[in-house]
Design a protein around this motif. Sequence first.
Motif, PDB file in Angstrom:
ATOM      1  N   GLY A 186      -3.707  -3.924   4.726  1.00 50.53           N
ATOM      2  CA  GLY A 186      -3.090  -4.206   6.019  1.00 50.53           C
ATOM      3  C   GLY A 186      -2.154  -5.401   5.956  1.00 50.53           C
ATOM      4  O   GLY A 186      -1.096  -5.408   6.607  1.00 50.53           O
ATOM      5  N   SER A 187      -2.519  -6.397   5.157  1.00 53.89           N
ATOM      6  CA  SER A 187      -1.651  -7.570   5.026  1.00 53.89           C
ATOM      7  C   SER A 187      -0.328  -7.207   4.360  1.00 53.89           C
ATOM      8  O   SER A 187       0.721  -7.778   4.690  1.00 53.89           O
ATOM      9  CB  SER A 187      -2.362  -8.673   4.222  1.00 53.89           C
ATOM     10  N   MET A 188      -0.359  -6.248   3.427  1.00 56.68           N
ATOM     11  CA  MET A 188       0.874  -5.807   2.778  1.00 56.68           C
ATOM     12  C   MET A 188       1.790  -5.089   3.769  1.00 56.68           C
ATOM     13  O   MET A 188       3.015  -5.279   3.764  1.00 56.68           O
ATOM     14  CB  MET A 188       0.549  -4.879   1.603  1.00 56.68           C
ATOM     15  N   VAL A 189       1.194  -4.289   4.629  1.00 59.31           N
ATOM     16  CA  VAL A 189       1.968  -3.616   5.680  1.00 59.31           C
ATOM     17  C   VAL A 189       2.590  -4.653   6.606  1.00 59.31           C
ATOM     18  O   VAL A 189       3.773  -4.566   6.975  1.00 59.31           O
ATOM     19  CB  VAL A 189       1.079  -2.640   6.478  1.00 59.31           C
ATOM     20  N   MET A 190       1.802  -5.663   6.972  1.00 56.78           N
ATOM     21  CA  MET A 190       2.278  -6.661   7.927  1.00 56.78           C
ATOM     22  C   MET A 190       3.420  -7.497   7.365  1.00 56.78           C
ATOM     23  O   MET A 190       4.392  -7.776   8.069  1.00 56.78           O
ATOM     24  CB  MET A 190       1.122  -7.571   8.350  1.00 56.78           C
ATOM     25  N   ILE A 191       3.333  -7.915   6.114  1.00 57.18           N
ATOM     26  CA  ILE A 191       4.402  -8.760   5.574  1.00 57.18           C
ATOM     27  C   ILE A 191       5.692  -7.963   5.395  1.00 57.18           C
ATOM     28  O   ILE A 191       6.792  -8.491   5.608  1.00 57.18           O
ATOM     29  CB  ILE A 191       3.983  -9.425   4.235  1.00 57.18           C
ATOM     30  N   LEU A 192       5.567  -6.684   5.048  1.00 52.36           N
ATOM     31  CA  LEU A 192       6.759  -5.854   4.942  1.00 52.36           C
ATOM     32  C   LEU A 192       7.385  -5.644   6.311  1.00 52.36           C
ATOM     33  O   LEU A 192       8.612  -5.777   6.477  1.00 52.36           O
ATOM     34  CB  LEU A 192       6.413  -4.500   4.306  1.00 52.36           C
ATOM     35  N   ALA A 193       6.554  -5.343   7.301  1.00 52.18           N
ATOM     36  CA  ALA A 193       7.049  -5.171   8.670  1.00 52.18           C
ATOM     37  C   ALA A 193       7.674  -6.463   9.184  1.00 52.18           C
ATOM     38  O   ALA A 193       8.726  -6.452   9.842  1.00 52.18           O
ATOM     39  CB  ALA A 193       5.919  -4.725   9.589  1.00 52.18           C
ATOM     40  N   LEU A 194       7.021  -7.574   8.878  1.00 49.94           N
ATOM     41  CA  LEU A 194       7.544  -8.867   9.311  1.00 49.94           C
ATOM     42  C   LEU A 194       8.940  -9.116   8.751  1.00 49.94           C
ATOM     43  O   LEU A 194       9.861  -9.495   9.487  1.00 49.94           O
ATOM     44  CB  LEU A 194       6.593  -9.979   8.851  1.00 49.94           C
ATOM     45  N   CYS A 195       9.105  -8.899   7.443  1.00 47.53           N
ATOM     46  CA  CYS A 195      10.406  -9.143   6.822  1.00 47.53           C
ATOM     47  C   CYS A 195      11.488  -8.246   7.417  1.00 47.53           C
ATOM     48  O   CYS A 195      12.608  -8.698   7.696  1.00 47.53           O
ATOM     49  CB  CYS A 195      10.303  -8.931   5.313  1.00 47.53           C
TER      50      CYS A 195
END
Length: 313
Positions: free
Chosen positions: A294-303
């Motif tokens: 989930g953290s990987m999804v979030m950082i990609l979405a954030l960027c």
Amino acid sequence: MSHTGTSPQLGRDAALAARAVRPGILSTITRYYSLTKPGVLYGNVLTTVAGYLLAAAWFGFSWRVFVGVVVGSTFVIASACVLNNVLDRDIDTLMQRTSTRATVTGAIGKTPATIFSIVLGVLGTLLLIVTTNWWVVGTGVGGFIVYVWFYGALSKRMSVHGTLVGSISGAAPILGGYLAASGRFDMAAVAVFLMVFFWQEPEFYSIAIYRRDEYARAGVPVISVVRGNRRTVWEILVYTVLFVASSMLLPLFGYVGITYTVVMGLLGLAWIVLGIAGLRARDVVAWSHQMFRGSMVMILALCVMVAIGPLLP
């Protein structure tokens, strides 16, 4: 020594080094490249790009500055990663995921690795000086010092709070990217720094749960080893909430619109729900893998959303 494959438990950089066993220039280049921790490196550079594009939407885009901050930051971050490998050889020897790093196996010695780090650091810093501004140079050099010395050489080995120290350096690239275009420290700079700072705790604490035995064996006082998995799950939830709250600062101060707000809000809510699930998870290790993904999804979405948010409604 020959390898017909690599362990799935190896980290990406260690696996890359483990495959580079044949004699020749290509294997040598691959081993040096693996020292830069490519996964960590490119993840950080991606945040640099996002920070720059956010500021460029308001302060103007310059290819010279953009290329300078991206390439310069890449070299500085790579330099820090290489030197961290040199300093962490004793720990890396004891952890399965890092046991085949080139500095551990002796494929690359301490001296040539250190020289490689210095060359990268000098080139990167000079490029930042020539193409950006002193805000960016200070952020890059500061991030380097915090990561290599205050985190890697000191707090990581001595304190349960080492992750918090390391998160300062982890949030430096997006801040540097933003400052390269804006040239000033404003609320958006505070927001992007806080978002990436808070994001790192759920990300790393999840790793600390499913790698708990390895960290304990290496004597690294991560939170799961010192305070147990239950406390770690609670702190993951707290920092997830703080991340989501900080992600709303950009729309609160008018830097992005409703599209960013809805996307990041919904994804953030889903991540919080997943974090709450950890409090009642029967298999906390399996849950920690989910939280990490989930953290990987979030950082990609954030960027992505930080980069294009100012351009959308």
